[in-house]
Design a protein around this motif. Structure first.
Motif, short mmCIF file in Angstrom:
data_model
loop_
_atom_site.label_atom_id
_atom_site.label_comp_id
_atom_site.label_asym_id
_atom_site.label_seq_id
_atom_site.Cartn_x
_atom_site.Cartn_y
_atom_site.Cartn_z
N ALA A 128 -0.07 16.66 -27.69
CA ALA A 128 -0.02 15.36 -28.12
C ALA A 128 -0.38 14.69 -27.03
CB ALA A 128 1.25 14.23 -28.45
N SER A 130 -2.49 15.61 -24.97
CA SER A 130 -4.36 15.48 -24.97
C SER A 130 -4.45 15.02 -25.44
CB SER A 130 -4.73 16.85 -24.80
OG SER A 130 -4.14 17.50 -25.98
N LEU A 131 -4.19 14.27 -26.40
CA LEU A 131 -4.93 13.65 -27.37
C LEU A 131 -4.50 11.93 -27.76
CD1 LEU A 131 -3.51 15.54 -30.32
CD2 LEU A 131 -5.52 16.02 -29.50
N THR A 134 -1.46 7.49 -31.16
CA THR A 134 -2.03 7.63 -32.70
C THR A 134 -0.38 7.40 -33.78
OG1 THR A 134 -3.97 9.23 -31.73
CG2 THR A 134 -3.43 9.29 -34.97
N ARG A 204 -5.42 15.91 -36.35
CA ARG A 204 -4.66 15.76 -35.49
C ARG A 204 -3.20 15.36 -35.59
NH1 ARG A 204 -6.49 10.41 -32.34
NH2 ARG A 204 -8.15 11.23 -32.00
N SER A 207 -1.83 19.02 -35.65
CA SER A 207 -1.59 19.49 -34.20
C SER A 207 -0.46 18.80 -33.68
CB SER A 207 -3.61 18.97 -33.90
OG SER A 207 -4.02 19.93 -34.29
N THR A 208 -0.72 17.50 -33.93
CA THR A 208 1.08 17.07 -33.21
C THR A 208 1.84 17.74 -33.54
OG1 THR A 208 -0.54 14.99 -32.47
CG2 THR A 208 1.78 15.03 -32.25
#
Length: 213
Positions: A128, A130-131, A134, A204, A207-208
């Motif tokens: 998270a 690097s994202l 959200t 996303r 991935s998180t």
């Protein structure tokens, strides 16, 4: 005095004497989400008999795991610092149990607090970080949650609100979180229904929040 006495001396034995009674660890799980009134605990653990809930709360207080705290005109139960030390234990136990989860029985439900802890268990802060920040508005059965991810910080609260992606899902969301089902397939097969926002953000989310089964 502990409700159980195993007649052994050791850390694991003592821990089980303090929190090993039925329902005790689920009370701790829900209080890890936040302080709760007696009625809120009873509603979140719908099958717990009232006399058992009262007994467990009394035992956990005596053990120094929880305490009663006055809040304005009400009294809530909350974890002590000693009790909050159980958080990594609860998350590790959740990850271990996730591997044997399977499909729910007909009478089993998803509660907001149980899903909140499951999300904490599956959260990957290193991913998270690097994202972009959200927010997700989600409905898991009867559990309606607003999930905010900002870097390595996770905040999960009850209710609805502005979100980058709003979606609903059944218990089969576990197939997405485990990686068994790709995000696009989750949408195509109806496991996830996008209510509003960009559907590609589900990738996303996957991935998180990831927890191999």
């Amino acid at each position: 005095m502990a409700a159980r006495d195993y007649g052994q001396y050791g850390g694991v034995t003592r821990a089980l004497e303090l929190i090993g009674e039925r329902w005790a660890l689920l009370i701790v799980r829900d209080l890890l989400v936040g302080p709760r009134r007696y009625g809120e605990l009873a509603a979140g653990l719908a099958r717990i008999p009232s006399n058992i809930l009262a007994a467990r709360l009394k035992e956990l207080q005596a053990a120094g795991v929880i305490r009663r705290a006055p809040r304005s005109r009400i009294v809530v139960y909350e974890l002590t610092p000693y009790g909050r030390g159980l958080e990594p234990v609860v998350l590790a136990l959740g990850a271990w149990g996730y591997k044997a989860l399977g499909d729910p029985r007909e009478e089993q439900v998803i509660t907001p607090d149980s899903m909140t802890i499951d999300l904490r268990t599956a959260f990957r802060p290193q991913v998270a970080a690097s994202l972009p920040p959200t927010s997700y508005a989600t409905r898991f059965g009867f559990a309606e949650l607003l999930i905010r991810v900002d870097g390595s910080a996770l905040d999960v609260s009850r209710g609805d609100g502005p979100a980058d992606l709003a979606f609903s899902a059944s218990h089969d969301i576990r197939r997405l979180i485990s990686g068994e089902l790709a995000p696009d397939r989750a949408i195509a097969t109806g496991v996830v229904e996008v209510l509003h926002g960009r559907g590609e953000l589900l990738e996303r989310f996957a991935s998180t929040f990831h927890l191999p089964a």
